[in-house]
Design a protein around this motif. Structure first.
Motif, PDB file in Angstrom:
ATOM      1  N   ALA A   1       0.830  -1.210   0.000  1.00 29.76           N
ATOM      2  CA  ALA A   1       0.000   0.000   0.000  1.00 29.76           C
ATOM      3  C   ALA A   1       0.863   1.259   0.000  1.00 29.76           C
ATOM      4  O   ALA A   1       0.568   2.225  -0.706  1.00 29.76           O
ATOM      5  N   LEU A   2       1.935   1.237   0.760  1.00 33.77           N
ATOM      6  CA  LEU A   2       2.836   2.383   0.817  1.00 33.77           C
ATOM      7  C   LEU A   2       3.429   2.650  -0.560  1.00 33.77           C
ATOM      8  O   LEU A   2       3.474   3.791  -1.023  1.00 33.77           O
ATOM      9  N   ILE A   3       3.854   1.580  -1.250  1.00 31.72           N
ATOM     10  CA  ILE A   3       4.417   1.724  -2.596  1.00 31.72           C
ATOM     11  C   ILE A   3       3.351   2.196  -3.582  1.00 31.72           C
ATOM     12  O   ILE A   3       3.581   3.121  -4.365  1.00 31.72           O
ATOM     13  N   ALA A   4       2.192   1.574  -3.551  1.00 27.95           N
ATOM     14  CA  ALA A   4       1.120   1.899  -4.513  1.00 27.95           C
ATOM     15  C   ALA A   4       0.688   3.356  -4.391  1.00 27.95           C
ATOM     16  O   ALA A   4       0.310   3.983  -5.389  1.00 27.95           O
ATOM     17  N   ASN A   5       0.743   3.903  -3.192  1.00 23.59           N
ATOM     18  CA  ASN A   5       0.275   5.268  -2.949  1.00 23.59           C
ATOM     19  C   ASN A   5       1.394   6.301  -2.982  1.00 23.59           C
ATOM     20  O   ASN A   5       1.159   7.482  -2.721  1.00 23.59           O
TER      21      ASN A   5
END
Length: 139
Positions: free
Chosen positions: A133-137
């Motif tokens: 999630a951190l990477i995707a956002n």
């Protein structure tokens, strides 16, 4: 801000570098393989005496991935993962590092693979949902 005295050297907190670069209009994220399982992760490690978490994350980016760049001193987030050999759950505080150089030879180059991927592909390769999630956002 996370300071070097906010931790002990082998507590349950690690520091990681979310290494990124621009590829035309797109952002790419660097992933490396872990030494033990070969799964895709970001460069991370234990806090280092005399260094802030951001400085330690920057050092890990060099040692594990051969990346130099500009590290942001404020964390972009954190994620958790289990380390069975230590029988503990760890939190990784993550700092963004804008890559300015990726060396062919670096301390762990014979122990790891590295790859640059789109945000979507990198998020899909990591096992930890919070890291994905951190990477995707990240943008």
């Amino acid at each position: 801000m996370v300071r070097k005295d906010d931790h002990n050297s082998r507590g349950s907190i690690q520091c990681g570098a979310l290494c990124w670069r621009e590829n035309g209009p797109d952002l790419e994220i660097l992933l490396v393989t872990s030494r033990d399982t070969g799964r895709w992760v970001i460069p991370k490690g234990w806090p280092m005496p005399g260094k802030t978490f951001a400085e330690a994350a920057e050092q890990e980016a060099w040692e594990e991935a051969g990346v130099k760049g500009v590290i942001h001193p404020v964390p972009v987030g954190s994620y958790h993962y289990s380390k069975p050999e230590l029988a503990m759950e760890l939190e990784v505080v993550v700092f963004a590092l804008k890559s300015t150089k990726a060396a062919a030879k670096f301390p762990e180059c014979k122990q790891r693979r590295r790859t640059w991927l789109s945000l979507e592909k990198a998020a899909g390769l990591v096992a930890e949902p919070d890291l994905a999630a951190l990477i995707a956002n990240f943008a």
